[in-house]
Scaffold this motif. Structure first.
Motif, PDB file in Angstrom:
ATOM      1  N   SER A  40     -13.053  -4.783   7.945  1.00 27.70           N
ATOM      2  CA  SER A  40     -13.456  -5.575   6.787  1.00 27.70           C
ATOM      3  C   SER A  40     -13.820  -4.623   5.663  1.00 27.70           C
ATOM      4  O   SER A  40     -14.426  -3.584   5.904  1.00 27.70           O
ATOM      5  CB  SER A  40     -14.671  -6.440   7.118  1.00 27.70           C
ATOM      6  N   PHE A  41     -13.423  -4.981   4.469  1.00 25.00           N
ATOM      7  CA  PHE A  41     -13.801  -4.178   3.304  1.00 25.00           C
ATOM      8  C   PHE A  41     -14.867  -4.934   2.531  1.00 25.00           C
ATOM      9  O   PHE A  41     -14.744  -6.146   2.343  1.00 25.00           O
ATOM     10  CB  PHE A  41     -12.601  -3.941   2.395  1.00 25.00           C
ATOM     11  N   GLN A  42     -15.884  -4.197   2.111  1.00 24.75           N
ATOM     12  CA  GLN A  42     -16.909  -4.835   1.299  1.00 24.75           C
ATOM     13  C   GLN A  42     -16.525  -4.695  -0.164  1.00 24.75           C
ATOM     14  O   GLN A  42     -16.333  -3.582  -0.644  1.00 24.75           O
ATOM     15  CB  GLN A  42     -18.253  -4.168   1.562  1.00 24.75           C
ATOM     16  N   LEU A  43     -16.399  -5.830  -0.830  1.00 26.08           N
ATOM     17  CA  LEU A  43     -16.069  -5.800  -2.251  1.00 26.08           C
ATOM     18  C   LEU A  43     -17.330  -6.079  -3.050  1.00 26.08           C
ATOM     19  O   LEU A  43     -18.223  -6.773  -2.574  1.00 26.08           O
ATOM     20  CB  LEU A  43     -15.002  -6.845  -2.578  1.00 26.08           C
ATOM     21  N   PRO A  44     -17.408  -5.545  -4.272  1.00 26.51           N
ATOM     22  CA  PRO A  44     -18.605  -5.759  -5.072  1.00 26.51           C
ATOM     23  C   PRO A  44     -18.858  -7.238  -5.318  1.00 26.51           C
ATOM     24  O   PRO A  44     -17.916  -8.031  -5.367  1.00 26.51           O
ATOM     25  CB  PRO A  44     -18.298  -5.049  -6.398  1.00 26.51           C
ATOM     26  N   GLY A  66       0.096  -7.612   2.604  1.00 26.44           N
ATOM     27  CA  GLY A  66      -1.307  -8.022   2.693  1.00 26.44           C
ATOM     28  C   GLY A  66      -1.717  -8.525   4.061  1.00 26.44           C
ATOM     29  O   GLY A  66      -2.856  -8.945   4.251  1.00 26.44           O
ATOM     30  N   SER A  67      -0.817  -8.487   5.037  1.00 25.27           N
ATOM     31  CA  SER A  67      -1.173  -9.010   6.358  1.00 25.27           C
ATOM     32  C   SER A  67      -2.014  -8.025   7.173  1.00 25.27           C
ATOM     33  O   SER A  67      -2.474  -8.369   8.264  1.00 25.27           O
ATOM     34  CB  SER A  67       0.077  -9.437   7.136  1.00 25.27           C
ATOM     35  N   GLY A  68      -2.193  -6.812   6.662  1.00 20.88           N
ATOM     36  CA  GLY A  68      -3.103  -5.881   7.321  1.00 20.88           C
ATOM     37  C   GLY A  68      -2.423  -4.803   8.155  1.00 20.88           C
ATOM     38  O   GLY A  68      -3.080  -4.082   8.904  1.00 20.88           O
ATOM     39  N   LYS A  69      -1.112  -4.645   7.971  1.00 20.13           N
ATOM     40  CA  LYS A  69      -0.363  -3.680   8.789  1.00 20.13           C
ATOM     41  C   LYS A  69      -0.827  -2.249   8.549  1.00 20.13           C
ATOM     42  O   LYS A  69      -1.113  -1.505   9.484  1.00 20.13           O
ATOM     43  CB  LYS A  69       1.145  -3.796   8.491  1.00 20.13           C
ATOM     44  N   SER A  70      -0.878  -1.862   7.271  1.00 21.53           N
ATOM     45  CA  SER A  70      -1.293  -0.484   6.963  1.00 21.53           C
ATOM     46  C   SER A  70      -2.747  -0.253   7.351  1.00 21.53           C
ATOM     47  O   SER A  70      -3.097   0.818   7.858  1.00 21.53           O
ATOM     48  CB  SER A  70      -1.148  -0.196   5.469  1.00 21.53           C
ATOM     49  N   THR A  71      -3.586  -1.255   7.135  1.00 24.66           N
ATOM     50  CA  THR A  71      -4.999  -1.100   7.469  1.00 24.66           C
ATOM     51  C   THR A  71      -5.159  -0.902   8.972  1.00 24.66           C
ATOM     52  O   THR A  71      -5.960  -0.065   9.420  1.00 24.66           O
ATOM     53  CB  THR A  71      -5.794  -2.332   6.993  1.00 24.66           C
ATOM     54  N   LEU A  72      -4.399  -1.641   9.753  1.00 25.59           N
ATOM     55  CA  LEU A  72      -4.431  -1.476  11.210  1.00 25.59           C
ATOM     56  C   LEU A  72      -4.059  -0.038  11.587  1.00 25.59           C
ATOM     57  O   LEU A  72      -4.739   0.610  12.384  1.00 25.59           O
ATOM     58  CB  LEU A  72      -3.457  -2.479  11.847  1.00 25.59           C
ATOM     59  N   ASP A 120       4.774   4.008   8.487  1.00 25.59           N
ATOM     60  CA  ASP A 120       4.362   2.864   7.682  1.00 25.59           C
ATOM     61  C   ASP A 120       5.421   2.581   6.621  1.00 25.59           C
ATOM     62  O   ASP A 120       5.462   3.229   5.584  1.00 25.59           O
ATOM     63  CB  ASP A 120       2.993   3.128   7.033  1.00 25.59           C
ATOM     64  N   GLU A 121       6.270   1.630   6.897  1.00 23.84           N
ATOM     65  CA  GLU A 121       7.382   1.259   6.024  1.00 23.84           C
ATOM     66  C   GLU A 121       8.163   2.500   5.582  1.00 23.84           C
ATOM     67  O   GLU A 121       8.331   2.735   4.377  1.00 23.84           O
ATOM     68  CB  GLU A 121       6.862   0.494   4.800  1.00 23.84           C
ATOM     69  N   PRO A 122       8.677   3.265   6.529  1.00 28.65           N
ATOM     70  CA  PRO A 122       9.288   4.546   6.181  1.00 28.65           C
ATOM     71  C   PRO A 122      10.592   4.420   5.406  1.00 28.65           C
ATOM     72  O   PRO A 122      11.036   5.386   4.801  1.00 28.65           O
ATOM     73  CB  PRO A 122       9.552   5.186   7.548  1.00 28.65           C
ATOM     74  N   ALA A 157       7.073  -2.670   9.154  1.00 25.61           N
ATOM     75  CA  ALA A 157       8.036  -3.140   8.160  1.00 25.61           C
ATOM     76  C   ALA A 157       7.665  -4.545   7.703  1.00 25.61           C
ATOM     77  O   ALA A 157       6.927  -5.257   8.367  1.00 25.61           O
ATOM     78  CB  ALA A 157       9.444  -3.140   8.734  1.00 25.61           C
ATOM     79  N   HIS A 158       8.208  -4.930   6.524  1.00 33.23           N
ATOM     80  CA  HIS A 158       8.019  -6.289   6.038  1.00 33.23           C
ATOM     81  C   HIS A 158       8.926  -7.247   6.781  1.00 33.23           C
ATOM     82  O   HIS A 158       8.619  -8.396   6.986  1.00 33.23           O
ATOM     83  CB  HIS A 158       8.500  -6.365   4.564  1.00 33.23           C
ATOM     84  N   ASP A 159      10.081  -6.699   7.108  1.00 34.86           N
ATOM     85  CA  ASP A 159      11.210  -7.536   7.419  1.00 34.86           C
ATOM     86  C   ASP A 159      11.598  -7.373   8.890  1.00 34.86           C
ATOM     87  O   ASP A 159      11.732  -6.261   9.394  1.00 34.86           O
ATOM     88  CB  ASP A 159      12.333  -7.009   6.496  1.00 34.86           C
TER      89      ASP A 159
HETATM   90  N1  LIG Z   1      -9.419   0.137   0.638  1.00 32.49           N
HETATM   91  C1  LIG Z   1      -9.377  -1.178   0.496  1.00 32.49           C
HETATM   92  N2  LIG Z   1     -10.374  -1.843  -0.119  1.00 32.49           N
HETATM   93  C2  LIG Z   1     -10.341  -3.189  -0.260  1.00 32.49           C
HETATM   94  N3  LIG Z   1      -9.344  -3.954   0.201  1.00 32.49           N
HETATM   95  C3  LIG Z   1      -8.321  -3.366   0.833  1.00 32.49           C
HETATM   96  C4  LIG Z   1      -8.270  -1.948   1.015  1.00 32.49           C
HETATM   97  N4  LIG Z   1      -7.113  -1.642   1.682  1.00 32.49           N
HETATM   98  C5  LIG Z   1      -6.491  -2.806   1.893  1.00 32.49           C
HETATM   99  N5  LIG Z   1      -7.195  -3.844   1.394  1.00 32.49           N
HETATM  100  C6  LIG Z   1      -6.836  -5.275   1.471  1.00 32.49           C
HETATM  101  O1  LIG Z   1      -6.652  -5.573   2.847  1.00 32.49           O
HETATM  102  C7  LIG Z   1      -5.572  -6.501   3.020  1.00 32.49           C
HETATM  103  C8  LIG Z   1      -4.542  -5.879   3.938  1.00 32.49           C
HETATM  104  O2  LIG Z   1      -3.902  -4.819   3.243  1.00 32.49           O
HETATM  105  P1  LIG Z   1      -2.819  -3.866   3.904  1.00 32.49           P
HETATM  106  O3  LIG Z   1      -2.479  -2.830   2.909  1.00 32.49           O
HETATM  107  O4  LIG Z   1      -3.276  -3.424   5.236  1.00 32.49           O
HETATM  108  O5  LIG Z   1      -1.599  -4.873   4.112  1.00 32.49           O
HETATM  109  P2  LIG Z   1      -0.097  -4.543   4.489  1.00 32.49           P
HETATM  110  O6  LIG Z   1       0.288  -5.532   5.539  1.00 32.49           O
HETATM  111  O7  LIG Z   1       0.061  -3.108   4.808  1.00 32.49           O
HETATM  112  O8  LIG Z   1       0.659  -4.912   3.143  1.00 32.49           O
HETATM  113  P3  LIG Z   1       1.981  -4.233   2.500  1.00 32.49           P
HETATM  114  O9  LIG Z   1       3.121  -4.844   3.250  1.00 32.49           O
HETATM  115  O10 LIG Z   1       1.932  -4.685   1.082  1.00 32.49           O
HETATM  116  O11 LIG Z   1       1.881  -2.759   2.664  1.00 32.49           O
HETATM  117  C9  LIG Z   1      -5.074  -6.822   1.635  1.00 32.49           C
HETATM  118  O12 LIG Z   1      -5.686  -8.014   1.209  1.00 32.49           O
HETATM  119  C10 LIG Z   1      -5.527  -5.626   0.806  1.00 32.49           C
HETATM  120  O13 LIG Z   1      -5.721  -6.001  -0.532  1.00 32.49           O
END
Ligand SMILES: Nc1ncnc2c1ncn2[C@@H]1O[C@H](COP(=O)(O)OP(=O)(O)OP(=O)(O)O)[C@@H](O)[C@H]1O
Ligand SMILES: [Mg+2]
Length: 337
Positions: free
Chosen positions: A15-19, A55-61, A184-186, A217-219
């Motif tokens: 989870s990201f904390q936003l202002p 935005g589904s969270g792939k990169s964050t994972l 990550d989406e290479p 990947a997206h696709d």
């Molecule tokens: N450092 C951050 N601070 C706040 N929000 C973030 C941060 N990194 C990612 N997010 C949010 O977390 C959610 C998941 O983002 P993420 O980049 O993991 O998605 P993704 O599946 O990799 O998307 P994409 O296909 O566009 O790369 C999004 O809503 C994004 O805006």
């Protein structure tokens, strides 16, 4: 005896904390749930495709696995260590075993370093005792493996095409002989004609070196041939996780079926006759994900239960987080008002 998983992730959350919005004293910081409780295992040498909309969270994972963003839950590495919450110092040991390849090849390479210096960098970071000649031999060998000419070792990134830059990124990732490479989406930033070359290279290296790959990947079409299993993500959650063959032949989650219906079929006749599964509405905000099943607001099959109870992923070889899995019927494909 079955092998031990390379990574076993349990209830991984980021989870990201936003202002806070507004300046009122009681305005609270807001939480954005980027990854909302993900479970998966990855076996040594396996390729896991991760697919989902932006935005589904792939990169964050992916970033959570290597400690680039704070996460909760577990990610147990093969040796029993939980990678989540490791100190930077202890993570360093695993950073050589888990390498990343990024989407934008040129932007991820330092423009002031030569190709030789770029590829050598992880090696000199993780194996400080190596002599210069040994480093050079390994770098040239790796350049050869990824299809670069070893005599280009003193060139700079801008002298290479996008596809070649991605080969440099791959060489840099592989030079430390990692057990896992997270891509990550290479290929998203590359021309379609070059994409297949880079995917084939990764596939070949993965088999030759016995690496595990996480391929984001997206696709769904991009990961089809390279993945042993595919994980479909939506709004930070796993919707479906199955062997590639089963997922493409018999997708069970309505979301997977919608994603697959958007993949073009090479046969023009079949392409003309196929039914697109429309997704109604917009992607909900990860600040306030829907209750129960996060996909329900866009699902053609959603019922009251879907709003009140979050469906479990279950167990077995073909996992589906859906209360009503199975092929959508033609009448379900029409968008309900
Ligand atoms: N450092 C951050 N601070 C706040 N929000 C973030 C941060 N990194 C990612 N997010 C949010 O977390 C959610 C998941 O983002 P993420 O980049 O993991 O998605 P993704 O599946 O990799 O998307 P994409 O296909 O566009 O790369 C999004 O809503 C994004 O805006
Ligand atoms: Mg991403």
């Amino acid at each position: 005896m079955t092998a031990k998983p390379l990574i076993q992730a349990r209830d991984l959350r980021v989870s990201f904390q936003l202002p806070a919005q507004g300046a009122l004293p009681w305005a609270r910081p807001r939480l954005l749930h980027a990854v909302g409780g993900v479970d998966f295992t990855l076996m040594p040498g396996e390729t896991l495709g991760i697919v989902g909309e932006s935005g589904s969270g792939k990169s964050t994972l992916a970033r959570a696995l290597i400690g680039l963003v704070p996460a909760t839950g577990q990610a147990i590495w093969q040796d029993g260590t939980d990678l989540i919450g490791l100190s930077a110092r202890r993570m360093l040991k695993y950073r050589s075993q888990i390498q990343m390849v990024f989407q934008d090849p040129l932007a991820s390479l330092n423009p002031r370093m030569t190709v030789g210096q770029i590829i050598a960098e992880p090696l000199t970071t993780h194996h400080k005792g190596l002599g210069r000649d040994e480093v050079k031999v390994r770098v040239k060998d790796m350049m050869d493996r990824v299809g670069l000419l070893p005599n280009q070792i003193n060139r700079y990134p801008h002298e290479f095409s996008g596809g070649q830059c991605q080969r440099i990124g791959i060489a840099r990732a592989l030079i430390v002989q990692p057990k896992l490479v997270i891509c990550d989406e290479p290929v998203s930033a590359l021309d379609v004609s070059i994409q297949a070359q880079v995917i084939n290279l990764l596939d070949e290296l993965q088999r030759d070196l016995g690496l595990a790959l996480i391929f984001i990947a997206h696709d769904l079409s991009v990961v089809k041939h390279i993945s042993d299993r595919v994980l479909v993500m939506y709004l930070g959650r796993v919707m479906e996780l199955a062997e590639s063959q089963a997922l493409y032949a018999e997708p069970r989650h309505p979301y997977t079926q919608a994603l697959l219906s958007a993949v073009p079929i090479p046969d023009p006749q079949l392409e003309r006759d196929k039914r697109m599964i429309p997704l109604r509405g917009e992607l909900p905000s990860p600040m306030s994900p829907p209750s129960g099943c996060v996909f329900r607001t866009r699902c053609p099959r959603a019922e009251a239960l879907c709003a009140s109870e979050r469906p479990a992923l279950g167990s077995g070889a073909h996992l589906t987080a859906c209360h009503f899995p199975g092929a959508l019927r033609p009448e379900e494909l029409a968008i309900k008002a």
